[in-house]
Design a protein around this motif. Sequence first.
Motif, PDB file in Angstrom:
ATOM      1  N   SER A  71       0.822  -1.210   0.000  1.00  0.00           N
ATOM      2  CA  SER A  71       0.000   0.000   0.000  1.00  0.00           C
ATOM      3  C   SER A  71       0.856   1.260   0.000  1.00  0.00           C
ATOM      4  CB  SER A  71      -0.957   0.004   1.195  1.00  0.00           C
ATOM      5  OG  SER A  71      -0.261   0.257   2.395  1.00  0.00           O
ATOM      6  N   GLN A  72       2.149   1.111   0.350  1.00  0.00           N
ATOM      7  CA  GLN A  72       3.084   2.237   0.324  1.00  0.00           C
ATOM      8  C   GLN A  72       4.006   2.169  -0.892  1.00  0.00           C
ATOM      9  OE1 GLN A  72       4.916   1.687   4.179  1.00  0.00           O
ATOM     10  NE2 GLN A  72       3.563   3.206   5.092  1.00  0.00           N
ATOM     11  N   GLY A  73       3.686   1.259  -1.814  1.00  0.00           N
ATOM     12  CA  GLY A  73       4.477   1.146  -3.025  1.00  0.00           C
ATOM     13  C   GLY A  73       5.772   0.371  -2.865  1.00  0.00           C
ATOM     14  N   ILE A  74       5.863  -0.421  -1.810  1.00  0.00           N
ATOM     15  CA  ILE A  74       7.082  -1.180  -1.523  1.00  0.00           C
ATOM     16  C   ILE A  74       6.775  -2.666  -1.659  1.00  0.00           C
ATOM     17  CG2 ILE A  74       8.795  -1.730   0.259  1.00  0.00           C
ATOM     18  CD1 ILE A  74       8.118   1.074   1.463  1.00  0.00           C
ATOM     19  N   THR A  75       7.669  -3.390  -2.305  1.00  0.00           N
ATOM     20  CA  THR A  75       7.496  -4.834  -2.468  1.00  0.00           C
ATOM     21  C   THR A  75       8.434  -5.553  -1.511  1.00  0.00           C
ATOM     22  OG1 THR A  75       6.911  -4.555  -4.789  1.00  0.00           O
ATOM     23  CG2 THR A  75       7.620  -6.749  -4.096  1.00  0.00           C
TER      24      THR A  75
END
Length: 162
Positions: A71-75
């Motif tokens: 959801s924060q753009g981190i994988t």
Amino acid sequence: MFMKRLISFGLALMLSAFVAHASEGFEAPEGWRVIGTEKSYPDLVAALRAAVKKEEMGLVTQASATVGAKSQGITIPGNTVIGVYRNDFARRMLEASIPAGIEAPIRFYVTENTDKTATLSWKTPSFVFEPYFDDGGDALIGLAEELDAIFQRIADRATGNL
């Protein structure tokens, strides 16, 4: 606003480092059980959910650092905590020891490994409740031992060992 984003980014980086370490698999700390599998992370999560139901326990909570990071753009590698319990156990636990109530539900931890397989781990209920045995006596000890067997069966079902 900038400071909030900076703190959020810093927390996400720390979480990523922790999860990356956890995803490499780990030796069982005292009181834990750790089972490596050939299952993929999504397959192990699904198998665990099905095993909880098959053992007539309740899936009480589920949290995923992976979903939060996404959801924060981190994988980050797959990482899910699933809390399992049942109301009759809750009532018996609280009858034996009110302070032990902080420990419910007891959690399973599913982590994705770098080779895309997944690991299932959990603290045994006996280990979780041990600090309360003096307060809860034989009733809490018996309940914990009963839950140990159920949690092992859930794990065995989920990992394909049953």
